[in-house]
Enzyme design. Sequence first.
Site, PDB file in Angstrom:
ATOM      1  N   HIS A  37       0.838  -1.208   0.000  1.00  0.00           N
ATOM      2  CA  HIS A  37       0.000   0.000   0.000  1.00  0.00           C
ATOM      3  C   HIS A  37       0.872   1.257   0.000  1.00  0.00           C
ATOM      4  O   HIS A  37       0.598   2.219  -0.719  1.00  0.00           O
ATOM      5  CB  HIS A  37      -0.863   0.055   1.261  1.00  0.00           C
ATOM      6  CG  HIS A  37      -1.848  -1.056   1.417  1.00  0.00           C
ATOM      7  ND1 HIS A  37      -1.767  -1.973   2.426  1.00  0.00           N
ATOM      8  CD2 HIS A  37      -2.946  -1.389   0.696  1.00  0.00           C
ATOM      9  CE1 HIS A  37      -2.786  -2.823   2.329  1.00  0.00           C
ATOM     10  NE2 HIS A  37      -3.508  -2.491   1.286  1.00  0.00           N
ATOM     11  N   GLN A 153      -8.711  -7.153 -10.780  1.00  0.00           N
ATOM     12  CA  GLN A 153      -9.372  -5.950 -10.278  1.00  0.00           C
ATOM     13  C   GLN A 153      -8.979  -4.733 -11.115  1.00  0.00           C
ATOM     14  O   GLN A 153      -9.818  -3.892 -11.454  1.00  0.00           O
ATOM     15  CB  GLN A 153      -8.988  -5.729  -8.813  1.00  0.00           C
ATOM     16  CG  GLN A 153      -9.378  -4.386  -8.248  1.00  0.00           C
ATOM     17  CD  GLN A 153      -9.161  -4.331  -6.753  1.00  0.00           C
ATOM     18  OE1 GLN A 153      -9.945  -4.885  -5.997  1.00  0.00           O
ATOM     19  NE2 GLN A 153      -8.115  -3.680  -6.310  1.00  0.00           N
TER      20      GLN A 153
HETATM   21  P1  AMP Z   1      -6.485  -3.692  -0.426  1.00  0.00           P
HETATM   22  O1  AMP Z   1      -6.320  -2.920   0.827  1.00  0.00           O
HETATM   23  O2  AMP Z   1      -6.089  -5.118  -0.329  1.00  0.00           O
HETATM   24  O3  AMP Z   1      -7.855  -3.482  -1.048  1.00  0.00           O
HETATM   25  O4  AMP Z   1      -5.447  -3.077  -1.463  1.00  0.00           O
HETATM   26  C1  AMP Z   1      -5.476  -1.708  -1.778  1.00  0.00           C
HETATM   27  C2  AMP Z   1      -4.608  -1.486  -2.981  1.00  0.00           C
HETATM   28  O5  AMP Z   1      -3.262  -1.882  -2.678  1.00  0.00           O
HETATM   29  C3  AMP Z   1      -5.049  -2.312  -4.200  1.00  0.00           C
HETATM   30  O6  AMP Z   1      -4.916  -1.529  -5.372  1.00  0.00           O
HETATM   31  C4  AMP Z   1      -4.071  -3.451  -4.184  1.00  0.00           C
HETATM   32  O7  AMP Z   1      -3.866  -4.021  -5.457  1.00  0.00           O
HETATM   33  C5  AMP Z   1      -2.814  -2.769  -3.681  1.00  0.00           C
HETATM   34  N1  AMP Z   1      -1.899  -3.755  -3.129  1.00  0.00           N
HETATM   35  C6  AMP Z   1      -2.159  -4.687  -2.182  1.00  0.00           C
HETATM   36  N2  AMP Z   1      -1.075  -5.458  -1.962  1.00  0.00           N
HETATM   37  C7  AMP Z   1      -0.115  -5.014  -2.799  1.00  0.00           C
HETATM   38  C8  AMP Z   1       1.239  -5.409  -3.057  1.00  0.00           C
HETATM   39  N3  AMP Z   1       1.806  -6.414  -2.415  1.00  0.00           N
HETATM   40  N4  AMP Z   1       1.930  -4.712  -3.988  1.00  0.00           N
HETATM   41  C9  AMP Z   1       1.373  -3.689  -4.656  1.00  0.00           C
HETATM   42  N5  AMP Z   1       0.101  -3.266  -4.454  1.00  0.00           N
HETATM   43  C10 AMP Z   1      -0.632  -3.919  -3.542  1.00  0.00           C
END
Ligand code: AMP
Length: 282
Positions: A37, A153
């Site tokens: 994030h 997504q």
């Molecule tokens: P989430 O809180 O899981 O909904 O993720 C929020 C955003 O962070 C989304 O766009 C995810 O794709 C991105 N994200 C989550 N994990 C990672 C990661 N390991 N590397 C890059 N982006 C991430």
Amino acid sequence: MKLYTTVSELQAEINNCRINGLSVGFVPTMGALHDGHLSLINRAGKENEIVVISIFVNPTQFNDQNDLQKYPRDLDSDLGKLSQLKCDYVFAPTVEEVYPVPDTRQFDFGNLESVMEGRFRPGHFNGVAQVVSRLFDIIKPDRAYFGMKDFQQLTVIKELVRQLKYPVEIIPCEIVRESDGLAMSSRNMLLSEDHRKAAPLINRTLLKVNELKKSNSVKELKEFVVAEVEKNPLLKVEYFEIVDDTRLLPVNSWNEPTEKIGCIAVYAGKTRLIDNIKFENN
Ligand code: AMP
């Protein structure tokens, strides 16, 4: 950094920024923030004058109520991490604030929402589209940042933007990994010690596919990946699909003139992990 929980207060603040001609970068999250994030937020900070991040565990994208209940939440720790970064506004609303009336919109993303995650999590992408469009309507960002870890997504969001003609640039961001290769995820903290030790096998296996593609058919490679990951009895593959990177249609032959991506979902105990790898065109 300022924290807002209501739409009206956040909008008043952002409108003020816009009147002053400032560009707005937006990072939607469900909290339990990790370096994945933070990489999105850092990038937004470099490319925009104002950075807004939302922390909202969106109930409409969970098809499994148990998964929703156990999803990790820790706003205080999240705010501590954000205070170290360029992050101007944090929006952490209640469910009622985001959905004052139930969101009954039904989107149609065709194949994009019916394969892979969509097949195993029915309704998931409709919920994602609901919350992202609601947040775009509230924040009206110039740019929004999404991680490639959630590759499907990302394609759905691009289609949402195309269908609703949002004037927002979608910026895909690289996957951030732990030192042992496991893709960072808020769900990783739910893993038992043994499952955490087992989980890096997912990425280690994906790293082999570009080499193996030279001597294996698509079908053989898919079978290899499933068998290799499941060599560890703590891991159970839900799917491994090889698809083109825009329409997510299944790839049947390496000769097809598309950019290809391999996407995987694996259960490590009760925790569901996803990851993906791009295929090199050679
Ligand atoms: P989430 O809180 O899981 O909904 O993720 C929020 C955003 O962070 C989304 O766009 C995810 O794709 C991105 N994200 C989550 N994990 C990672 C990661 N390991 N590397 C890059 N982006 C991430």
